[in-house]
Design a protein around this motif. Structure first.
Motif, PDB file in Angstrom:
ATOM      1  N   SER A 114       0.812  -1.229   0.000  1.00 22.12           N
ATOM      2  CA  SER A 114       0.000   0.000   0.000  1.00 22.12           C
ATOM      3  C   SER A 114       0.844   1.277   0.000  1.00 22.12           C
ATOM      4  O   SER A 114       0.583   2.215   0.758  1.00 22.12           O
ATOM      5  N   GLY A 115       1.873   1.293  -0.838  1.00 18.65           N
ATOM      6  CA  GLY A 115       2.734   2.469  -0.931  1.00 18.65           C
ATOM      7  C   GLY A 115       2.969   2.860  -2.377  1.00 18.65           C
ATOM      8  O   GLY A 115       2.256   2.416  -3.284  1.00 18.65           O
ATOM      9  N   TYR A 116       3.966   3.696  -2.594  1.00 20.28           N
ATOM     10  CA  TYR A 116       4.349   4.102  -3.946  1.00 20.28           C
ATOM     11  C   TYR A 116       5.793   4.605  -3.901  1.00 20.28           C
ATOM     12  O   TYR A 116       6.360   4.784  -2.821  1.00 20.28           O
ATOM     13  N   ILE A 117       6.384   4.820  -5.057  1.00 21.85           N
ATOM     14  CA  ILE A 117       7.762   5.306  -5.127  1.00 21.85           C
ATOM     15  C   ILE A 117       7.751   6.829  -5.180  1.00 21.85           C
ATOM     16  O   ILE A 117       7.217   7.426  -6.118  1.00 21.85           O
ATOM     17  N   ASN A 118       8.331   7.447  -4.160  1.00 21.88           N
ATOM     18  CA  ASN A 118       8.490   8.901  -4.117  1.00 21.88           C
ATOM     19  C   ASN A 118       9.844   9.229  -4.736  1.00 21.88           C
ATOM     20  O   ASN A 118      10.886   9.076  -4.107  1.00 21.88           O
ATOM     21  N   ILE A 148      -3.911   6.249  -0.442  1.00 21.34           N
ATOM     22  CA  ILE A 148      -2.921   6.377  -1.508  1.00 21.34           C
ATOM     23  C   ILE A 148      -3.545   5.820  -2.789  1.00 21.34           C
ATOM     24  O   ILE A 148      -3.819   4.622  -2.869  1.00 21.34           O
ATOM     25  N   PRO A 149      -3.806   6.666  -3.774  1.00 21.38           N
ATOM     26  CA  PRO A 149      -4.500   6.219  -4.998  1.00 21.38           C
ATOM     27  C   PRO A 149      -3.789   5.045  -5.678  1.00 21.38           C
ATOM     28  O   PRO A 149      -2.556   5.027  -5.781  1.00 21.38           O
ATOM     29  N   VAL A 150      -4.571   4.087  -6.119  1.00 16.91           N
ATOM     30  CA  VAL A 150      -3.989   2.917  -6.778  1.00 16.91           C
ATOM     31  C   VAL A 150      -3.244   3.323  -8.049  1.00 16.91           C
ATOM     32  O   VAL A 150      -2.278   2.660  -8.468  1.00 16.91           O
ATOM     33  N   ALA A 151      -3.630   4.434  -8.655  1.00 19.59           N
ATOM     34  CA  ALA A 151      -2.931   4.910  -9.859  1.00 19.59           C
ATOM     35  C   ALA A 151      -1.461   5.193  -9.563  1.00 19.59           C
ATOM     36  O   ALA A 151      -0.602   4.993 -10.435  1.00 19.59           O
ATOM     37  N   TRP A 152      -1.165   5.664  -8.357  1.00 23.76           N
ATOM     38  CA  TRP A 152       0.228   5.910  -7.985  1.00 23.76           C
ATOM     39  C   TRP A 152       0.991   4.599  -7.894  1.00 23.76           C
ATOM     40  O   TRP A 152       2.127   4.498  -8.348  1.00 23.76           O
ATOM     41  N   ALA A 153       0.359   3.600  -7.297  1.00 23.14           N
ATOM     42  CA  ALA A 153       1.012   2.296  -7.133  1.00 23.14           C
ATOM     43  C   ALA A 153       1.238   1.609  -8.475  1.00 23.14           C
ATOM     44  O   ALA A 153       2.212   0.873  -8.653  1.00 23.14           O
ATOM     45  N   ARG A 154       0.338   1.872  -9.429  1.00 25.36           N
ATOM     46  CA  ARG A 154       0.462   1.221 -10.736  1.00 25.36           C
ATOM     47  C   ARG A 154       1.665   1.721 -11.532  1.00 25.36           C
ATOM     48  O   ARG A 154       2.016   1.125 -12.544  1.00 25.36           O
ATOM     49  N   GLN A 155       2.278   2.786 -11.081  1.00 27.76           N
ATOM     50  CA  GLN A 155       3.486   3.281 -11.737  1.00 27.76           C
ATOM     51  C   GLN A 155       4.742   2.526 -11.279  1.00 27.76           C
ATOM     52  O   GLN A 155       5.811   2.683 -11.864  1.00 27.76           O
ATOM     53  N   THR A 156       4.579   1.714 -10.228  1.00 29.95           N
ATOM     54  CA  THR A 156       5.724   1.041  -9.616  1.00 29.95           C
ATOM     55  C   THR A 156       6.398   0.045 -10.552  1.00 29.95           C
ATOM     56  O   THR A 156       7.607   0.108 -10.779  1.00 29.95           O
ATOM     57  N   ALA A 157       5.619  -0.902 -11.073  1.00 33.31           N
ATOM     58  CA  ALA A 157       6.206  -1.949 -11.914  1.00 33.31           C
ATOM     59  C   ALA A 157       6.915  -1.381 -13.143  1.00 33.31           C
ATOM     60  O   ALA A 157       8.054  -1.777 -13.431  1.00 33.31           O
TER      61      ALA A 157
END
Length: 219
Positions: free
Chosen positions: A139-143, A172-181
């Motif tokens: 449940s995070g994202y890359i800052n 934390i919007p899932v759209a942010w997490a989808r940028q991870t991969a």
């Protein structure tokens, strides 16, 4: 077991191994503490030496943070990236301290972070890839503001990420997490990304999947 003699207050679950145990360090979310993620340590492989660390910035009336999140009417929500960078470097030092103090394998270190702890875990691994092996980012994202400038020059060949997010996360919007991969793929870093139909939390099937992923990588 509690220890306060190092740079971060933390609690420990010892490994079933007497030496060279795989090390798992837990990084809790914003406003929480070291007991939160530690609550499911009993469900994780006995071989793991588990440390759950408390973030360095106390909050009122309770809880802790790895860095401040400020809420401003004009700017909206924004992160204190200076504090975040300091916590990133503090965690890198804490990893060294843990390796020096406990009977663990320095080449088998896993970070497990939730929410803000997940954001910090990404930053630690991408800044100090030589210190960690596996990263579980929930449940995070890359800052990108707290990553090193020479990221394209670093050797990330030893890293492996398990990333997951709730598809209806309201924090934390899932759209942010989808940028991870895509970001990790661009650096040729091994990674697995999963979504689950939940909000800002870890679904049971999410936990079973990360446990299976981790079990295959620690021994």
């Amino acid at each position: 077991m509690t220890n306060t003699s190092r740079s971060l207050h933390h609690i420990v679950r010892k490994s079933s191994l007497q030496k060279n145990a795989p090390l798992l360090i837990m990084l809790h979310g914003y406003g929480s503490d070291e007991n939160d993620l530690f609550s499911f340590s009993s469900e994780l492989p006995a071989e793991l030496f588990i440390i759950s660390a408390r973030a360095p910035y106390p909050m009122q009336p309770y809880g802790n943070a790895w860095y401040a999140i400020n809420f401003d009417e004009e700017q909206g929500r924004w992160n204190d990236n200076e504090q975040a960078t300091q916590s990133r470097d503090l965690m890198a030092r804490f990893i060294d301290e843990a390796i020096a103090e406990y009977p663990v394998d320095k080449n088998n270190v896993t970070l497990l972070g939730f929410s803000q702890g997940s954001i910090l875990s990404y930053a630690v691994a991408l800044t100090y890839p030589e210190k960690v092996k596996n990263i579980i980012a929930l449940s995070g994202y890359i800052n990108k503001d707290i990553l090193p400038e020479d990221i394209q020059k670093k050797d990330y060949s030893n890293l492996d990420f398990y990333c997951s997010h709730g598809s209806v996360d309201q924090v934390i919007p899932v759209a942010w997490a989808r940028q991870t991969a895509p970001f990790l793929n661009s650096l040729k870093i091994k990674n697995n990304y999963s979504e689950f139909p939940v909000g800002h939390g870890v679904a049971p099937q999410n936990f079973y999947e990360l446990k299976d992923w981790l079990s295959k990588r620690i021994l």
